[in-house]
Enzyme design. Structure first.
Site, PDB file in Angstrom:
ATOM      1  N   GLU A   1       1.606  -0.918   0.187  1.00 53.27           N
ATOM      2  CA  GLU A   1       0.240  -0.160   0.225  1.00 53.27           C
ATOM      3  C   GLU A   1       0.761   0.885   0.212  1.00 53.27           C
ATOM      4  O   GLU A   1       1.129   2.679  -0.827  1.00 53.27           O
ATOM      5  CB  GLU A   1      -0.901   0.071   1.033  1.00 53.27           C
ATOM      6  CG  GLU A   1      -1.362  -1.206   1.298  1.00 53.27           C
ATOM      7  CD  GLU A   1      -2.687  -1.104   0.001  1.00 53.27           C
ATOM      8  OE1 GLU A   1      -3.188   0.061  -0.281  1.00 53.27           O
ATOM      9  OE2 GLU A   1      -3.513  -1.916  -0.142  1.00 53.27           O
TER      10      GLU A   1
ATOM     11  N   TYR B   1      -6.684   5.757   4.332  1.00 59.78           N
ATOM     12  CA  TYR B   1      -6.905   5.098   3.101  1.00 59.78           C
ATOM     13  C   TYR B   1      -5.412   3.518   3.686  1.00 59.78           C
ATOM     14  O   TYR B   1      -6.349   2.503   3.552  1.00 59.78           O
ATOM     15  CB  TYR B   1      -6.201   5.412   1.653  1.00 59.78           C
ATOM     16  CG  TYR B   1      -5.815   4.515   0.927  1.00 59.78           C
ATOM     17  CD1 TYR B   1      -6.977   3.904   0.190  1.00 59.78           C
ATOM     18  CD2 TYR B   1      -4.452   3.679   0.999  1.00 59.78           C
ATOM     19  CE1 TYR B   1      -6.997   3.107  -0.915  1.00 59.78           C
ATOM     20  CE2 TYR B   1      -4.187   3.031  -0.652  1.00 59.78           C
ATOM     21  CZ  TYR B   1      -5.507   2.157  -1.094  1.00 59.78           C
ATOM     22  OH  TYR B   1      -5.244   1.944  -1.730  1.00 59.78           O
TER      23      TYR B   1
ATOM     24  N   ASP C   1      -9.800   5.328  -2.629  1.00 62.20           N
ATOM     25  CA  ASP C   1      -8.842   5.929  -3.475  1.00 62.20           C
ATOM     26  C   ASP C   1      -9.188   6.498  -4.989  1.00 62.20           C
ATOM     27  O   ASP C   1     -10.392   6.497  -4.649  1.00 62.20           O
ATOM     28  CB  ASP C   1      -8.103   4.624  -3.396  1.00 62.20           C
ATOM     29  CG  ASP C   1      -8.478   3.952  -4.455  1.00 62.20           C
ATOM     30  OD1 ASP C   1      -9.940   4.346  -5.201  1.00 62.20           O
ATOM     31  OD2 ASP C   1      -7.872   3.203  -4.942  1.00 62.20           O
TER      32      ASP C   1
END
Ligand code: SF4
Length: 350
Positions: free
Chosen positions: A35, A118, A136
């Site tokens: 990520e 996020y 996102d």
């Protein structure tokens, strides 16, 4: 309507979801790595970095024990180097403060440096089944079109509007898979150029009904770009190349760079050559490479010159060609070396 959309997306994901190397690994460390690498980076570009990092540092402890220079070196070329520094700091936090045990809730994940809403939502839902919707760029696009939301997604105040819809839509039984379904659907089907003809949720899509798919999402940036002019001098001889580490709260902190004169404009900085112990005038410094390097809020106009190496250069260190490869540099400087066909230790002098 939510039920129909949810089940349409789940069926689509089961057949067409992307097979990415960090999916199904069940390891929060590896999902976190992926990520962070994929923030502001496309999957195709980020994947080799994911493999490089998991190979060099198979566990969070390995990453915590590495030096910052090693981490930055491996990160080289990805840009946004604060991500790499935060990654390293967060690994140390997990090992030193949490005894090596990765945080397992959204709230605790947020305490890690560089982890925002996020990333915390992604790890919490994918690994720990916490019902937190991930938002996102892909998810913004899908929601804006399905529900005809025309708020400006570049405005932070808009986020709660999208978050409320995303959390309502989320499959609470299987939040990790559903979040990944939304992201993949936005990346592959409801892409910037959407493939509406064979879309499984077309009949529920409000933008499709009104023919507004291409106008959504609305994104109006209000950023004033600034320019900085970097004049780099490649000073090298048989002994090595002069470099220095960038320090302070500026861009590219912790990376190494060639002797630099930053000036107000593009003109050759003749009157400041003494700062680098360089004799001569503009004619003695042919331009070897020039490039506008775009960062989020500013352009760096980099011009590279070659010149004879001085015997001493205050504030810089002479790095031998053998060692050169161990010093992480910005992508701009890396591109310069590639343009001169000397990507790894400059062989011209070695
Ligand atoms: Fe996206 Fe088109 Fe499907 Fe609507 S119909 S969700 S715009 S792909």
């Amino acid at each position: 309507m939510y039920d129909h959309i949810r089940s349409g997306l789940k069926t689509w994901y089961a057949k067409q979801g992307r097979d990415l190397p960090w999916r199904g690994v069940g390891d929060p460390y590896k999902v976190w790595l992926s990520e962070i690498i994929l923030q502001q980076t496309r999957v195709a570009q980020g994947t080799p970095y994911y493999f490089a990092f998991t190979k060099a540092f198979p566990t969070v402890k390995d990453l915590a024990m590495a030096s910052e220079q090693e981490v930055l070196n491996l990160w080289q070329g990805l840009g946004y180097y604060s991500r790499a520094r935060n990654l390293h700091a967060a690994a140390k936090y997990v090992v030193e403060e949490l005894n090596g045990v990765f945080p397992s809730t959204y709230k605790d994940l947020l305490k890690m440096k560089g982890v925002g809403d996020y990333t915390a939502s992604a790890i919490a839902s994918i690994i720990f089944d916490e019902p937190k919707a991930v938002i996102d760029g892909n998810v913004f696009r899908v929601i804006a079109r399905l529900f005809l939301v025309d708020d400006n997604i570049a405005d932070a105040k808009t986020r709660p509007v999208f978050a409320a819809i995303a959390n309502e839509l989320l499959d609470k039984e299987n939040p990790g898979d559903f979040n990944q379904a939304m992201m993949d659907f936005g990346a592959l089907q409801c892409a910037p150029k959407p493939m509406c003809a064979n879309c499984p949720v077309q009949e529920y899509c409000m933008a499709y009904k009104e023919g507004k798919q291409q106008q959504l999402p609305v994104k109006v940036k209000n950023l004033k770009r600034t320019k900085r002019y970097f004049h780099y001098f490649h000073l090298a001889d048989r002994r090595g190349t002069w470099l220095r580490e960038r320090v302070g709260k500026d861009i590219w902190k912790g990376l190494y760079e060639l002797p630099l004169i930053e000036s107000e404009d593009e003109k050759f900085p003749s009157h400041r050559l003494a700062e680098l112990n360089l004799p001569g005038s503009e004619d003695d410094f042919p331009v070897l490479f020039k490039k506008v390097h775009k960062l989020s809020h500013r352009d760096i106009i980099g011009t590279f010159y070659k010149a004879e190496s001085p015997s001493h250069l205050e504030g810089y260190q002479l790095v031998s060609h053998k060692e050169f490869d161990r010093y992480p540099v910005s992508r701009l400087i890396d591109e310069y070396f590639h343009s001169q066909e000397m990507p790894k230790p400059p062989s011209l002098f070695g």
